[in-house]
Design a protein around this motif. Structure first.
Motif, PDB file in Angstrom:
ATOM      1  N   UNK A  72       0.706  -1.120   0.182  1.00  0.00           N
ATOM      2  CA  UNK A  72       0.340   0.313   0.137  1.00  0.00           C
ATOM      3  C   UNK A  72       1.150   1.548  -0.086  1.00  0.00           C
ATOM      4  N   UNK A  73       1.638   1.461   0.760  1.00  0.00           N
ATOM      5  CA  UNK A  73       2.724   2.682   1.081  1.00  0.00           C
ATOM      6  C   UNK A  73       3.272   2.912  -0.871  1.00  0.00           C
ATOM      7  N   UNK A  74       3.832   1.512  -1.541  1.00  0.00           N
ATOM      8  CA  UNK A  74       3.929   1.959  -2.510  1.00  0.00           C
ATOM      9  C   UNK A  74       3.059   2.271  -3.581  1.00  0.00           C
ATOM     10  N   UNK A  75       1.318   1.972  -3.565  1.00  0.00           N
ATOM     11  CA  UNK A  75       0.799   1.784  -4.345  1.00  0.00           C
ATOM     12  C   UNK A  75       0.728   3.826  -4.150  1.00  0.00           C
ATOM     13  N   UNK A  76       0.704   4.142  -3.259  1.00  0.00           N
ATOM     14  CA  UNK A  76       0.627   5.823  -2.824  1.00  0.00           C
ATOM     15  C   UNK A  76       1.139   6.528  -3.711  1.00  0.00           C
ATOM     16  N   UNK A  77       2.705   5.935  -4.018  1.00  0.00           N
ATOM     17  CA  UNK A  77       3.587   7.206  -4.750  1.00  0.00           C
ATOM     18  C   UNK A  77       3.122   7.104  -6.296  1.00  0.00           C
ATOM     19  N   UNK A  78       1.172   6.245  -6.769  1.00  0.00           N
ATOM     20  CA  UNK A  78       1.303   6.447  -8.385  1.00  0.00           C
ATOM     21  C   UNK A  78       0.096   7.018  -8.073  1.00  0.00           C
ATOM     22  N   UNK A  79      -0.252   8.358  -6.981  1.00  0.00           N
ATOM     23  CA  UNK A  79      -1.219   8.930  -6.780  1.00  0.00           C
ATOM     24  C   UNK A  79      -0.525  10.975  -7.331  1.00  0.00           C
ATOM     25  N   UNK A  80      -1.785  11.601  -7.545  1.00  0.00           N
ATOM     26  CA  UNK A  80      -1.314  12.872  -7.778  1.00  0.00           C
ATOM     27  C   UNK A  80       0.100  13.333  -7.554  1.00  0.00           C
ATOM     28  N   UNK A  81       1.147  13.891  -7.964  1.00  0.00           N
ATOM     29  CA  UNK A  81       1.943  15.365  -6.743  1.00  0.00           C
ATOM     30  C   UNK A  81       2.334  14.584  -5.581  1.00  0.00           C
ATOM     31  N   UNK A  82       0.764  15.661  -5.924  1.00  0.00           N
ATOM     32  CA  UNK A  82       0.397  16.929  -4.501  1.00  0.00           C
ATOM     33  C   UNK A  82       0.439  15.119  -2.687  1.00  0.00           C
ATOM     34  N   UNK A  83      -0.163  14.333  -3.566  1.00  0.00           N
ATOM     35  CA  UNK A  83      -0.594  13.434  -2.270  1.00  0.00           C
ATOM     36  C   UNK A  83       0.976  12.727  -2.527  1.00  0.00           C
ATOM     37  N   UNK A  84       1.736  12.741  -3.379  1.00  0.00           N
ATOM     38  CA  UNK A  84       2.985  11.515  -3.636  1.00  0.00           C
ATOM     39  C   UNK A  84       3.744  12.480  -2.275  1.00  0.00           C
ATOM     40  N   UNK A  85       3.542  13.779  -2.549  1.00  0.00           N
ATOM     41  CA  UNK A  85       4.292  14.256  -1.343  1.00  0.00           C
ATOM     42  C   UNK A  85       4.432  13.960  -0.004  1.00  0.00           C
ATOM     43  N   UNK A  86       2.840  13.793   0.452  1.00  0.00           N
ATOM     44  CA  UNK A  86       2.888  13.639   1.357  1.00  0.00           C
ATOM     45  C   UNK A  86       2.384  12.363   1.671  1.00  0.00           C
ATOM     46  N   UNK A  87       2.363  11.141   1.504  1.00  0.00           N
ATOM     47  CA  UNK A  87       3.396   9.877   1.609  1.00  0.00           C
ATOM     48  C   UNK A  87       4.749   9.507   1.411  1.00  0.00           C
ATOM     49  N   UNK A  88       5.729  10.147   0.446  1.00  0.00           N
ATOM     50  CA  UNK A  88       6.755  10.294   0.864  1.00  0.00           C
ATOM     51  C   UNK A  88       7.091  10.897   2.265  1.00  0.00           C
ATOM     52  N   UNK A  89       6.793  11.925   3.351  1.00  0.00           N
ATOM     53  CA  UNK A  89       7.230  12.085   3.826  1.00  0.00           C
ATOM     54  C   UNK A  89       6.984  11.524   5.435  1.00  0.00           C
ATOM     55  N   UNK A  90       5.221  10.948   4.834  1.00  0.00           N
ATOM     56  CA  UNK A  90       5.077   9.576   5.993  1.00  0.00           C
ATOM     57  C   UNK A  90       6.143   8.512   5.379  1.00  0.00           C
ATOM     58  N   UNK A  91       6.704   8.446   4.465  1.00  0.00           N
ATOM     59  CA  UNK A  91       7.428   7.133   4.494  1.00  0.00           C
ATOM     60  C   UNK A  91       9.065   7.762   4.677  1.00  0.00           C
ATOM     61  N   UNK A  92       9.198   8.261   5.058  1.00  0.00           N
ATOM     62  CA  UNK A  92      10.685   9.316   5.693  1.00  0.00           C
ATOM     63  C   UNK A  92      10.231   8.645   6.507  1.00  0.00           C
TER      64      UNK A  92
END
Lengths: 438, 948
Positions: free
Chosen positions: B287-307
């Protein structure tokens, strides 16, 4: 918890403003616009803060759709919600533009009222909402050149789309209410985005596909729809089905309205589509494309006697013949150029600010090969600066092709629709990021 | 006809026209008019004048018109409270309408009218709607309770709405459950201790059942609520995890992230050897990987969380390196975030892949991104030892491109690699030297000079190279000058014969021609060292340097734990605790991960082992506001029944104390009250020396000047002179003056009581109101009786800090009640916060650095201390007496910077940077603390300590 929602035009005009919790003043709108326009570059941060107020925004159709919050709420929820809200507005008003929002402000206020209460998101399902919404949508002209800039093929967002959208895809979902003569149509789009990295030695280093099945429904009385996928469709690494070449994906997620009781045995999705657009299924595949990537590049980078950089690009399209694509391709390098292209309808130009050569190819039939020669004047060219050439990025759109091989076998509606109903199944593959290193 | 025309009417007398139209008989015309009014409202025009006319349109059976009117009402009711009352009747009537849509609409709108007067009319309809048969009405009413609570919390409690709301959690309709949970969660936040959301296994079970049925947004409310629950044992934790896991494949990324939050938190409780633990880890990755296929805005938020997730549990994503590879069309904010995660995931297994990618990035166009990519290569080398060689060769390739900023960045990171792996990669020095001329950034120049100096013995023409820098010595930045000075001295120590001239030249440049005292001082020290004892000089200048590690950029463990509890929220995007940016009482609750069940786990989870003294999360300093006055009046003033028998000798000691307890204590280090007599009579332990005496000032890392830390006579804690707290006029003849002191680790209140009344006083008792740090008397107030008129006695009351806590304004305010046989008297006084600085407030140097970085800059406050004529050592000594510890001292441009730490009794650390400039009586002090509220008081203490 959302404190306020507002929609601004790109010029900063207030189109919609609604306060849910009375935590912040209406000057937040101005503050936001000042903040967003004062930023250098065109990539504003996703979350901005001003004092205790936090702005989250998305930009679609030239509009800023902004939510503010004063608590530690989830930006995911907010962004996801704003995207849904924009989709709802598009569904209800036909299209998403400054004009359509202005024309339908009463409707949008009504929507907002149902969708959010005291900052709590209630529902974004158009099925539920249609019970509450009273205002009729006012549709703008179905098609105008003005709208072209932000609507791509089949309504999908692409970087460069020169194809007129189907006028059917931009009509408000509820306009058929009352006037029974409206066409009942259903569109099932399979959209895939390709992300490929090919190394300088021609080896595919990474090839990912993100795909989705999108259903757009303009059918007033459709209770259930069954979508049949390839029988040999499999999920995960180990499973293999049938004898034919497997159509495989790594991961798959479904809209919560999808019932999967026939999915395991027959690969059939059962959906009760609500009016408007929804993504029924999303899937992804990494590093295991069933076929070779659609484009190959054979580059030669040399230094000629006059100290110029010679860039000879040979591009081959490996799709079956008779498919044509739109293509644009960019290489990173330096300054002035002269060019030789293999066909007159192509064009190429140098964009100094991004240090890129952009080569545009309007049509590229499958199985053929194109070439281009660029000569670039580079002051102080050295052998080391050859390293700086590249990578080549391709953006394209492949209609009627899916990279995973996913197909819709059939589309059945029940109860059987009276009168003329039209069902459309469309496939398209976009380049998300297609990079070839030199 | 379209609505857009409403925006275009700007004629004069518009309001008048609208008024006429609103009062028209025709329904259509009315509706059009209301629309026009709302259009004007949206663009910011004031149409409140039309209030009565619009309200008149309210009584209609046309739902569309009604909605428009309600929309108007919500906006203007606040400015026209009296008029709003006019609408009440219609609301009440609408609440009983047969159409559930209208009932819900009325209840919803009424709640949005934030007018106090209207609330009393709202109660009855709301009560009915909460029990309505239609779930749509019930779910709207549930939210309305939260609205009402915000306007008038007391009313909601009195009317019992909270109980009804709790009942709704068991409602049959999942939408109602979701809204009830959301409303209760919000109300509970403003009553941290109320246990309103009574989470127990039964209610959790109900929530989990509702989870499967409600809308995606409802699922988010429920999941967020679940995340606040702490399961009793690992079995319960596992069963909740099992039921939450299916949410991970939801299409809505907000649902996914909320589920991840719950799982990350409850996972903490599962034993690591459990099979299920491994299964869960595997399930979290896709699921975390899937988040990275979303819009750039969501990707950014996802990346901050993945960090964050990657820092906490790197094993989840260790095989997914490829998804973090940068795409050329990613927005820059996504690119930089991905790069960061790539480094965190880099390991021996994937380093080759990572390096190949980084090398590609380093040839891109975007300068910022390229620089970061080059730095990343260096970080890889430092993190994964096996890869260092390959990293170095990659960097060398990049240097070959001769792109200026790439070369400079590469040299800076190669310097770090040399620090980490000394004597390993010197072969590349020759290549580096070729690029000497192209370096124009100070950081790169300094790095290059450092390399040349460090490896002078292997560079044949080191003297020439350094000499070439020397020509423009005065135009260089300080950083480069200092580095050049040190490098040449190193060179001299290594090759004394050929470089004597050079070293003399640089020493004279640094000492005679420079007006930078920092440079000058370093020059003199080298000079003297070299001239007096070359062996010692060698030992100092060529000393072995401590190794550097890559862990410096990690988030501090306690903060990380808190942020993990806030996954998916703004806190996880800012990487700051919510208390740092959410206003008011709500944000201050600190969430912590639950403790792991089972034993023998701690050893194998190094990621949870925290460093040094910061391991305790800063406790909640300031709980919710309380009723201040009421508390003070309800003080229980019955004197303690077990008052120890007053020692018969005390009168004599009182006299002795009078002599000693004067104002001179501030000068003397030890406690004057430390006479055995006093210890005996007041139970205070005898004071010998401040405990801080033993704490040495830490030695320097590499900077010579660090050695000069203050070694002098430690001074005692500062005790402010006594002031009159309670004048005799106000207290029927009892005068109290006093002060606070910290003596050998015990906080004391030292008072002089004077009886200015005509009668004898007795039956003394004392009590404190709740205060910011939980100060409370540690024993009864022992006043020798009879306390005769005109007598004056000294009383010392030991205090502890375990009393009830409430934030005061100002923070160090203390409200005291003293009772005697005559009456009860109240007064308030302020204690210097320095008396709460504990003896073990000295932070480790590394911890200090990490913490300083970690505390957001918003929490920093700066103050000026004027007219202070101490030099930095004397100041440091003086402060140490008050448990303000100097950790390091640095001298830059003639300014002494003292880095200091102190810790409050409740575990809050305060970090300070004190700038002292020779000859300038004004000091600058910067304070950083996770609880920035204390800054002002701490500053006052500094001022008081330094000036006395």
């Amino acid at each position: 918890m959302i404190s306020q929602i507002f929609i601004l035009s790109s010029k900063g005009d207030h189109l919609i403003y609604k306060d849910f919790r009375g935590e912040a003043g209406s000057d937040a709108v101005t503050v936001f616009y000042e903040k967003v326009t004062a930023l250098p570059g065109d990539q504003p941060p996703v979350v901005m803060s001003h004092g205790d107020l936090h702005f989250v925004h998305v930009r679609q159709g030239g509009l800023y759709c902004v939510a503010t919050t004063a608590a530690d709420s989830s930006p995911f929820t907010v962004i996801e919600f704003l995207n849904r809200l924009m989709a709802l507005i598009k569904d209800y008003c036909g299209s998403l533009s400054e004009k359509s929002v202005r024309m339908n402000f009463a409707l949008i206020y009504e929507l907002l009222d149902e969708v959010v209460d005291y900052g709590y998101i209630q529902t974004t399902s158009s099925d539920v909402l249609k019970n509450f919404i009273q205002t009729e949508a006012v549709s703008s002209k179905p098609f105008s050149l003005f709208d072209l800039s932000n609507v791509g093929l089949f309504g999908a967002e692409t970087q460069q789309s020169k194809v007129a959208p189907s006028s059917a895809a931009t009509r408000p979902i509820l306009s058929s209410r009352g006037e029974q003569g409206g066409k009942s149509e259903i569109f099932v789009d399979v959209i895939e985005r390709l992300c490929v990295v090919i190394g300088s030695n021609g080896v595919v280093m990474k090839a990912d596909v993100e795909g989705e099945i999108r259903v757009k429904c303009y059918m007033p009385s459709c209770s259930e729809m069954r979508i049949g996928l390839n029988e040999e469709f499999s999920i995960g690494k180990s499973q293999l089905r049938g004898y034919g070449a497997a159509v495989r994906v790594d991961e798959c997620s479904f809209h919560q309205a999808v019932r999967l009781d026939e999915f395991d045995s027959h690969r059939i999705l059962r959906v009760c589509p609500s009016q408007g657009e929804q993504t029924v299924m999303q899937y992804q595949l990494s590093d295991d494309l069933p076929s070779a990537p659609p484009f190959r590049l054979f580059p030669t980078v040399e230094r000629d006697v006059g100290g110029r950089l010679l860039l000879y690009l040979k591009l081959r399209c490996d799709l079956p013949p008779k498919r044509s694509v739109l293509l644009q391709d960019a290489t990173t390098t330096h300054t002035p150029l002269c060019q030789e292209l293999s066909s007159p309808d192509q064009s190429a130009e140098l964009q100094p600010h991004s240090r890129a050569v952009v080569w545009q190819i309007p049509r590229f039939p499958g199985g053929t090969q194109l070439s281009a020669l660029f000569k670039l004047e580079v002051p102080g060219l050295s052998s080391a600066s050859m390293l700086e050439v590249g990578p080549v990025g391709l953006s394209f759109e492949l209609p009627k092709v899916t990279a995973t091989g996913l197909q819709i076998r059939f589309l059945r509606l029940s109860p059987v629709q009276p009168g003329a109903s039209q069902r459309w199944v469309r496939y398209v593959t976009h380049s998300d990021s297609y990079t070839i290193r030199i | 006809m379209t609505d857009s025309k409403y925006f275009t009417t700007t004629k004069k007398g518009e309001i008048f026209e609208l008024k006429a139209e609103l009062n028209s008989d025709k329904k259509e015309k009315k509706k059009e008019a209301v629309k026009k009014v709302i259009a004007s409202m949206t663009v910011g025009k004031d149409v409140s004048a039309l209030f009565p006319d619009v309200v008149n349109c309210m009584q209609t059976d046309n739902l569309e018109l009604k909605k428009l009117v309600y929309l108007y009402l919500m906006n203007y009711a606040k400015s026209q409270p009296d008029m709003a009352i006019m609408a009440v009747n219609t609301f009440v009537k609408d609440c009983e309408d047969p159409n559930p849509l209208i009932r819900a609409l009325a209840v919803r709108t009424m709640g949005c009218i934030r007018v106090d007067k209207i609330t009393e009319y709202l109660c009855e309809p709301l009560r009915k709607c909460l029990k309505d048969e239609d779930p749509y009405v019930r779910k709207t009413a549930a939210v309305c309770v939260a609205k009402l609570h915000d306007i008038n919390a007391q009313l909601v409690e009195d009317q019992g709405f909270l109980d009804t709301l709790k009942d709704l959690i068991s409602d049959s309709n999942p939408m109602v459950v979701a809204n009830a949970v959301a409303a209760l969660s919000e109300i509970a936040e403003s009553h941290p201790n109320s246990n309103l959301l009574d989470l127990n296994p039964q209610s959790i079970n109900k929530l989990l059942t509702a989870l499967n049925e409600c809308t995606e947004w409802g699922q988010i409310f429920i999941l967020d609520c679940l995340a606040n629950y702490t399961p009793r044992d690992d079995r319960e934790s596992q069963s909740i995890c099992e039921r939450v896991t299916p949410r991970l494949s939801h299409a809505n990324s907000a649902v996914v992230l909320s589920a991840v939050k719950v799982l990350m938190k409850f996972m903490e409780m599962l034993p690591k050897d459990l099979d299920y633990y491994g299964t869960l880890l595997k399930k979290l990755a896709p699921p975390l990987v899937t988040l990275l296929s979303a819009e750039p805005e969501l990707q950014y938020v996802a990346l901050r969380n993945i960090n964050l997730i990657v820092q906490k549990r790197p094993e989840i994503l260790k095989h997914e390196m490829k998804v973090f590879f940068v795409k050329y069309n990613d927005p820059i904010y996504v690119k930089l975030e991905k790069l960061d995660i790539m480094i965190r995931l880099a390991s021996q297994a994937n380093i080759a892949q990572v390096l190949a990618e980084l090398k590609e990035y380093a040839t891109e166009v975007d300068v910022d991104f390229v620089r970061k990519a080059v730095r990343a290569i260096g970080r890889c080398a430092i993190k994964v030892e096996q890869s260092a060689e390959r990293c170095v060769s990659t960097l060398l390739d990049l240097i070959q491109t001769k792109v200026n900023y790439v070369v400079q960045e590469a040299i800076v990171v190669i310097k770090d690699i040399f620090r980490k792996y000394p004597n390993k990669y010197e072969s590349v020095i020759a290549t580096l030297c070729e690029n000497l001329d192209s370096l124009d950034e100070p950081e790169a120049r300094a790095a290059m000079i450092w390399i040349v100096g460090e490896y002078a013995e292997r560079i044949d023409n080191a003297d020439e190279l350094l000499e070439s820098f020397l020509e423009g010595f005065h135009d260089e930045s300080t950083q480069v000058q200092l580095q050049l000075l040190t490098a040449i001295v190193k060179l001299f120590l290594k090759k004394p014969t050929e470089t004597q001239e050079l070293v003399q030249q640089v020493l004279s440049l640094a000492t005679q021609d420079s007006d930078n005292p920092d440079l000058r001082d370093r020059g003199y020290i080298y000079w003297r060292l070299l001239s007096t004892d070359p062996v010692a000089a060698k030992e100092v200048v060529l000393a072995e340097k401590p190794l550097i590690s890559e862990e410096t950029d990690l988030i501090e463990p306690t903060l990380l734990e808190e942020l993990i509890c806030h996954i998916g929220t703004l806190a996880s995007v800012y990487h700051k605790p919510p208390s740092a940016f959410v206003e008011g009482s709500r944000g201050v609750q600190h969430k912590r991960l639950p403790a792991r069940a089972g034993s023998g786990e701690s050893a194998e989870s190094p990621d949870t082992v925290s460093t040094g003294g910061v391991s305790e999360a800063p406790p909640a300093v300031i709980p919710s506001q309380g009723d201040l006055l009421g508390d003070l009046l309800n003080l229980d003033l019955t004197p303690p029944t077990t008052t120890g028998p007053p020692p018969p000798t005390s009168s004599m000691q009182m006299g002795a104390m009078d002599l000693l307890g004067g104002g001179l204590d501030s000068l003397l280090g030890g406690d004057i009250g430390g006479s055995p007599a006093m210890g005996a009579s007041f139970g205070a332990p005898p004071a010998v020396m401040p405990g801080s005496f033993n704490a040495p000032v830490s030695g320097g890392l590499s900077d010579l000047f660090d050695l000069g830390g203050g070694v002098g006579m430690p001074m005692g804690a500062y005790v402010p002179p006594k002031t009159v707290w309670l004048p005799a006029m106000k207290a029927k003849g009892l005068e109290i003056s006093g002060t606070f002191a910290r003596r050998s680790g015990v906080v004391q209140m030292e008072m002089t009581l004077t009886n200015k009344a005509m009668s004898v006083m007795g039956d003394f008792a004392i009590q404190f109101n709740r205060n910011s740090f939980g100060l409370a008397p540690a024993g009864p107030l022992q006043v020798l009786t009879p306390f005769t008129p005109n007598q004056s006695i000294e009383v010392t009351l030991p205090l502890n800090t375990v009393g009830p806590v409430m934030k005061m304004e100002p923070l160090n305010n203390l409200q005291v009640a003293v009772k005697n046989n005559i009456d009860v008297f109240y007064f308030s006084c302020q204690y210097p916060i320095s008396m709460l600085f504990v003896e073990d407030g000295k932070m480790e140097r590394q911890v200090f650095l990490a913490t300083w970085k970690d505390i957001p800059n918003d929490n920093e406050s700066q103050f000026q201390i004027k007219d202070c004529h101490l030099n930095s050592d004397a100041a440091s000594n003086k402060l140490q007496g008050s448990n303000i510890f100097t950790i390091a001292k640095r001298t830059v441009d003639g300014q002494d910077m003292l880095y200091q730490s102190m810790k409050l009794t409740n575990g809050i650390w305060i970090l300070a940077e004190l700038k002292v400039q020779a000859g300038n009586p004004n000091y600058t002090i910067s304070l950083k603390c996770r609880a920035p509220e204390v800054a002002q008081s701490v500053f006052q203490s500094y001022e008081a300590v330094l000036k006395n």
